[in-house]
Design an enzyme around this catalytic site. Sequence first.
Site, PDB file in Angstrom:
ATOM      1  CB  SER A  58      -1.110   0.079   1.177  1.00 10.79           C
ATOM      2  OG  SER A  58      -0.122  -0.121   2.332  1.00 10.79           O
ATOM      3  CE1 TYR A  61      -1.199   2.455  -5.127  1.00 10.14           C
ATOM      4  CE2 TYR A  61       0.898   3.464  -4.707  1.00 10.14           C
ATOM      5  CZ  TYR A  61       0.038   2.309  -4.891  1.00 10.14           C
ATOM      6  OH  TYR A  61       0.796   0.843  -4.711  1.00 10.14           O
ATOM      7  CG  ASP A 171       8.847   7.688  -9.159  1.00  5.88           C
ATOM      8  OD1 ASP A 171      10.138   7.964  -8.699  1.00  5.88           O
ATOM      9  OD2 ASP A 171       7.800   7.261  -8.727  1.00  5.88           O
TER      10      ASP A 171
END
Length: 306
Positions: A58, A61, A171
């Site tokens: 998790s 987002y 990224d």
Amino acid sequence: MGFLQKQSWLKQHSFSPKRDYEKMGTNAYQNYVAIPNDGTDVWEIDPRNLKFENKVASGSYGDLYKGTYCSQEVAIKVLKPERLNTDLQKEFAQEVFIMRKVRHKNVVQFLGACTQPPNLCIITEFMSGGSVYDYLHKQKGVFRLPSLLKVAIDVSKGMNYLHQNNIIHRDLKAANLLMDENEVVKVADFGVARVKSQSGVMTAETGTYRWMAPEVIEHKPYDHKADVFSFGIVLWELLTGKLPYEYLTPLQAAVGVVQKNLRPTIPKHTNPKLAELLERCWQQDPALRPDFSEIIEILQQIAKEV
């Protein structure tokens, strides 16, 4: 995509089966075969066909689940409904818009999305090998030079494909490189990727400071060479199994990179050609960094020699 943009986009890319079939019969010099469109987006997924199994990760987002879609193993990224501001919806739309066009064996394959708020999710192939970051840091794995080069070549091929399609990832880091069951490495996570604007100028602070090119940190215009810088840091991660600038906060690292030309220390027993590639990838001046087609050649040459 705004409504009007979408309308004009649909105009350019829509087919009327009746009209196009008639044309197909009569018009022998038509330049492509019209495939009729049934009006539904091929990548829109009916949530009823998704089965959720376990939560894998998790993030800010939302959550990532392993599950099945029409009985094939998939990864399901679910955006947290409480986080669904316009920015996040925009990022979601961006990710779907980019991913639906992308097909390469070193890029995680997008299968579809549920685009009806509040349950927004992105469905991709499931990568059973986990991330390169987890392999390095959680399983304390190390890459011997031959397998390091294979990983680096996989990533370079995926990145070269993205760049040829004018997509800047923005990224790139070990956590966004995933391995399948055959240890093929694929580039993942297009949350902040952007299609390179035609003007060629992009500014925005994004990605993660430790991997970020100086021009991105400084909010200067940048292009695909920003990904090459990050790739240099990723190569160093593969080589050392360490977190870049582990003794600094992300902000201190960013200041060091921009103002003091700070770079990670290359281990002294590194293959000299690989060390030279690292240095070139993280040049302060983007123009001096190689592009991925050249990086692939260099890595393949080193692989021949080891």
